[in-house]
Design a protein around this motif. Sequence first.
Motif, PDB file in Angstrom:
ATOM      1  N   GLN A  43       8.117  14.412  -8.603  1.00 23.48           N
ATOM      2  CA  GLN A  43       7.235  14.096  -9.725  1.00 23.48           C
ATOM      3  C   GLN A  43       5.894  13.527  -9.289  1.00 23.48           C
ATOM      4  OE1 GLN A  43       8.063  14.831 -12.944  1.00 23.48           O
ATOM      5  NE2 GLN A  43       9.866  15.792 -12.025  1.00 23.48           N
ATOM      6  N   ARG A  44       5.824  13.027  -8.036  1.00 24.32           N
ATOM      7  CA  ARG A  44       4.606  12.371  -7.541  1.00 24.32           C
ATOM      8  C   ARG A  44       4.190  11.217  -8.463  1.00 24.32           C
ATOM      9  NH1 ARG A  44       5.884  15.199  -3.750  1.00 24.32           N
ATOM     10  NH2 ARG A  44       4.482  16.373  -2.387  1.00 24.32           N
ATOM     11  N   SER A  45       5.195  10.574  -9.065  1.00 23.47           N
ATOM     12  CA  SER A  45       4.912   9.491  -9.996  1.00 23.47           C
ATOM     13  C   SER A  45       6.159   8.641 -10.176  1.00 23.47           C
ATOM     14  CB  SER A  45       4.472  10.048 -11.354  1.00 23.47           C
ATOM     15  OG  SER A  45       4.514   9.060 -12.357  1.00 23.47           O
ATOM     16  N   PHE A  46       6.016   7.317  -9.985  1.00 24.47           N
ATOM     17  CA  PHE A  46       7.141   6.426 -10.214  1.00 24.47           C
ATOM     18  C   PHE A  46       7.484   6.380 -11.698  1.00 24.47           C
ATOM     19  CE2 PHE A  46       6.538   5.169  -5.937  1.00 24.47           C
ATOM     20  CZ  PHE A  46       7.641   4.439  -5.544  1.00 24.47           C
ATOM     21  N   ARG A  47       6.462   6.386 -12.541  1.00 27.64           N
ATOM     22  CA  ARG A  47       6.715   6.272 -13.980  1.00 27.64           C
ATOM     23  C   ARG A  47       7.448   7.509 -14.504  1.00 27.64           C
ATOM     24  NH1 ARG A  47       4.905   2.794 -17.539  1.00 27.64           N
ATOM     25  NH2 ARG A  47       3.448   1.954 -15.998  1.00 27.64           N
ATOM     26  N   ALA A  48       6.998   8.695 -14.083  1.00 27.16           N
ATOM     27  CA  ALA A  48       7.657   9.923 -14.534  1.00 27.16           C
ATOM     28  C   ALA A  48       9.075  10.004 -14.002  1.00 27.16           C
ATOM     29  CB  ALA A  48       6.844  11.142 -14.088  1.00 27.16           C
ATOM     30  N   ALA A  49       9.262   9.621 -12.739  1.00 29.90           N
ATOM     31  CA  ALA A  49      10.602   9.643 -12.158  1.00 29.90           C
ATOM     32  C   ALA A  49      11.526   8.656 -12.861  1.00 29.90           C
ATOM     33  CB  ALA A  49      10.522   9.329 -10.664  1.00 29.90           C
ATOM     34  N   ALA A  50      10.980   7.503 -13.225  1.00 31.85           N
ATOM     35  CA  ALA A  50      11.784   6.491 -13.922  1.00 31.85           C
ATOM     36  C   ALA A  50      12.261   7.013 -15.267  1.00 31.85           C
ATOM     37  CB  ALA A  50      10.978   5.205 -14.097  1.00 31.85           C
ATOM     38  N   ARG A  51      11.391   7.759 -15.974  1.00 24.90           N
ATOM     39  CA  ARG A  51      11.799   8.340 -17.257  1.00 24.90           C
ATOM     40  C   ARG A  51      12.944   9.327 -17.066  1.00 24.90           C
ATOM     41  NH1 ARG A  51       6.134   8.527 -18.450  1.00 24.90           N
ATOM     42  NH2 ARG A  51       6.094  10.720 -17.795  1.00 24.90           N
ATOM     43  N   ILE A  52      12.850  10.150 -16.035  1.00 25.09           N
ATOM     44  CA  ILE A  52      13.889  11.140 -15.778  1.00 25.09           C
ATOM     45  C   ILE A  52      15.205  10.481 -15.415  1.00 25.09           C
ATOM     46  CG2 ILE A  52      14.595  12.972 -14.169  1.00 25.09           C
ATOM     47  CD1 ILE A  52      11.648  13.800 -14.041  1.00 25.09           C
ATOM     48  N   LEU A  53      15.140   9.428 -14.617  1.00 23.97           N
ATOM     49  CA  LEU A  53      16.357   8.760 -14.142  1.00 23.97           C
ATOM     50  C   LEU A  53      16.888   7.719 -15.120  1.00 23.97           C
ATOM     51  CD1 LEU A  53      15.273   8.267 -10.418  1.00 23.97           C
ATOM     52  CD2 LEU A  53      16.905   9.940 -11.303  1.00 23.97           C
ATOM     53  N   GLY A  54      16.096   7.400 -16.151  1.00 21.82           N
ATOM     54  CA  GLY A  54      16.547   6.443 -17.149  1.00 21.82           C
ATOM     55  C   GLY A  54      16.566   5.008 -16.670  1.00 21.82           C
ATOM     56  N   VAL A  55      15.606   4.662 -15.788  1.00 22.78           N
ATOM     57  CA  VAL A  55      15.493   3.287 -15.291  1.00 22.78           C
ATOM     58  C   VAL A  55      14.045   2.834 -15.470  1.00 22.78           C
ATOM     59  CG1 VAL A  55      17.370   3.601 -13.626  1.00 22.78           C
ATOM     60  CG2 VAL A  55      14.996   4.038 -12.925  1.00 22.78           C
ATOM     61  N   ARG A  93       1.239   4.553  -1.795  1.00 23.01           N
ATOM     62  CA  ARG A  93       1.115   4.272  -3.220  1.00 23.01           C
ATOM     63  C   ARG A  93      -0.212   3.581  -3.515  1.00 23.01           C
ATOM     64  NH1 ARG A  93       6.683   3.212  -2.052  1.00 23.01           N
ATOM     65  NH2 ARG A  93       6.335   1.041  -1.506  1.00 23.01           N
ATOM     66  N   THR A  94      -0.857   4.053  -4.578  1.00 29.40           N
ATOM     67  CA  THR A  94      -2.014   3.360  -5.133  1.00 29.40           C
ATOM     68  C   THR A  94      -1.757   3.183  -6.623  1.00 29.40           C
ATOM     69  OG1 THR A  94      -3.275   5.342  -5.753  1.00 29.40           O
ATOM     70  CG2 THR A  94      -3.479   4.578  -3.473  1.00 29.40           C
ATOM     71  N   THR A  95      -2.701   2.591  -7.320  1.00 31.01           N
ATOM     72  CA  THR A  95      -2.523   2.398  -8.771  1.00 31.01           C
ATOM     73  C   THR A  95      -2.562   3.719  -9.519  1.00 31.01           C
ATOM     74  OG1 THR A  95      -4.908   2.030  -9.002  1.00 31.01           O
ATOM     75  CG2 THR A  95      -3.492   0.078  -8.725  1.00 31.01           C
ATOM     76  N   ARG A  96      -3.107   4.777  -8.878  1.00 30.15           N
ATOM     77  CA  ARG A  96      -3.272   6.054  -9.578  1.00 30.15           C
ATOM     78  C   ARG A  96      -2.455   7.198  -9.000  1.00 30.15           C
ATOM     79  NH1 ARG A  96      -9.723   6.589 -11.050  1.00 30.15           N
ATOM     80  NH2 ARG A  96      -9.900   4.672 -12.283  1.00 30.15           N
ATOM     81  N   SER A  97      -1.959   7.065  -7.788  1.00 28.06           N
ATOM     82  CA  SER A  97      -1.292   8.210  -7.190  1.00 28.06           C
ATOM     83  C   SER A  97      -0.151   7.787  -6.278  1.00 28.06           C
ATOM     84  CB  SER A  97      -2.293   9.052  -6.386  1.00 28.06           C
ATOM     85  OG  SER A  97      -2.782   8.313  -5.284  1.00 28.06           O
ATOM     86  N   VAL A  98       0.744   8.727  -6.054  1.00 31.23           N
ATOM     87  CA  VAL A  98       1.867   8.554  -5.149  1.00 31.23           C
ATOM     88  C   VAL A  98       1.934   9.792  -4.270  1.00 31.23           C
ATOM     89  CG1 VAL A  98       4.365   8.324  -4.918  1.00 31.23           C
ATOM     90  CG2 VAL A  98       3.174   7.148  -6.781  1.00 31.23           C
ATOM     91  N   ALA A  99       1.986   9.610  -2.966  1.00 36.30           N
ATOM     92  CA  ALA A  99       2.054  10.746  -2.049  1.00 36.30           C
ATOM     93  C   ALA A  99       3.019  10.425  -0.920  1.00 36.30           C
ATOM     94  CB  ALA A  99       0.674  11.072  -1.482  1.00 36.30           C
ATOM     95  N   LEU A 100       3.725  11.423  -0.459  1.00 33.90           N
ATOM     96  CA  LEU A 100       4.638  11.244   0.668  1.00 33.90           C
ATOM     97  C   LEU A 100       3.857  11.014   1.957  1.00 33.90           C
ATOM     98  CD1 LEU A 100       7.167  14.098  -0.107  1.00 33.90           C
ATOM     99  CD2 LEU A 100       7.786  11.689   0.091  1.00 33.90           C
ATOM    100  N   THR A 101       4.352  10.121   2.794  1.00 32.25           N
ATOM    101  CA  THR A 101       3.824   9.992   4.143  1.00 32.25           C
ATOM    102  C   THR A 101       4.357  11.154   4.977  1.00 32.25           C
ATOM    103  OG1 THR A 101       5.713   8.674   4.870  1.00 32.25           O
ATOM    104  CG2 THR A 101       3.823   7.470   3.950  1.00 32.25           C
ATOM    105  N   GLU A 102       3.879  11.282   6.195  1.00 33.65           N
ATOM    106  CA  GLU A 102       4.401  12.334   7.067  1.00 33.65           C
ATOM    107  C   GLU A 102       5.890  12.146   7.302  1.00 33.65           C
ATOM    108  OE1 GLU A 102       3.651  14.236  11.543  1.00 33.65           O
ATOM    109  OE2 GLU A 102       2.307  12.695  10.742  1.00 33.65           O
ATOM    110  N   ALA A 103       6.320  10.884   7.496  1.00 35.53           N
ATOM    111  CA  ALA A 103       7.750  10.609   7.659  1.00 35.53           C
ATOM    112  C   ALA A 103       8.511  10.944   6.390  1.00 35.53           C
ATOM    113  CB  ALA A 103       7.947   9.135   8.032  1.00 35.53           C
ATOM    114  N   GLY A 104       7.884  10.660   5.246  1.00 36.72           N
ATOM    115  CA  GLY A 104       8.521  10.983   3.976  1.00 36.72           C
ATOM    116  C   GLY A 104       8.712  12.479   3.796  1.00 36.72           C
TER     117      GLY A 104
END
Length: 302
Positions: free
Chosen positions: A18-30, A53-64
């Motif tokens: 989802q590239r988003s904590f908020r969107a993922a939280a809605r999907i997972l119900g938490v 993580r920033t206030t506007r975006s979420v991106a995987l690191t290379e390790a991620g």
Amino acid sequence: MLRAGLSELTAFITIAEQRSFRAAARILGVSPSALSHTVKNLEESLNTRLFNRTTRSVALTEAGEQFLRRVAPALGDIQDAVNEMASARDRPSGSIRISSAEAGARILIRDVLPAFLAAYPDIHVEFVVDTRFVDIVADGFDAGIRVFQDVPRDMIAVKFGPDWRFVAVASPAYLAQHELPRTPEDLKRHRCLRFRFSSGALYHWDLARGAVSTTLDVEGPMTLGNTNLMTDAALAGIGVAWVPEYLVTEHVAAGRLIHLLPEWSPTLPGLSLYYPANRHPPAALRLFTQAVREWAGKSVAG
């Protein structure tokens, strides 16, 4: 020994998709805060940062990114095993997540899904419509739908639908103001409607007549990422569109659009539903694949 539970891995994969904590939280119900805490614990246990993580975006690191490539297929196999057990009942169940071009999704929604979902009400089908050529395994899809020639060789493909042509069309109002093209090169002097893939790449027009082919990088007043909108723009007289023939057949027959250079319209293989050859497909996907294969067979026979 480091341990990561299924809930933590599921949280990680959902956020990555989802590239988003908020969107993922809605999907997972938490709550987003609870999800953030889960990921923090996972990163601490791995001693590795998985997300930037920033206030506007979420991106995987290379390790991620590396972790996702290893974990997503494994977690998919676990979910498939759970679905297999559930499907052992009289009412097969499970979810099928499909990456698809819009044309393929529309065909199956119209011709296959009504009967399939009526027969298997506990199976859920999700289409993610995108013009990118995604890696369905790495991106967590069960299957994909693309033109047959674009299906990776390590996939099992079920061809459906007829072969199709791309055609150049323009409205009578547009042609009243512009000279009718006689050769493909003439299109370079026309106001052409361009198509841009989700990846950012512009689509070049590939025209062919027999064994002769040519590729044009056209210019024009508008760029779109949807062939239905390109058809609308052509109907509005904005310019020349290069679109699948099935989208404009009725418009050409009614005289609302004119087929330009018909002898240069190439035929492409039809669409295919495809999935990994080296993974045991879950019951829901096997049933859906069979439904598509049976419908395609009847269409050819008819």
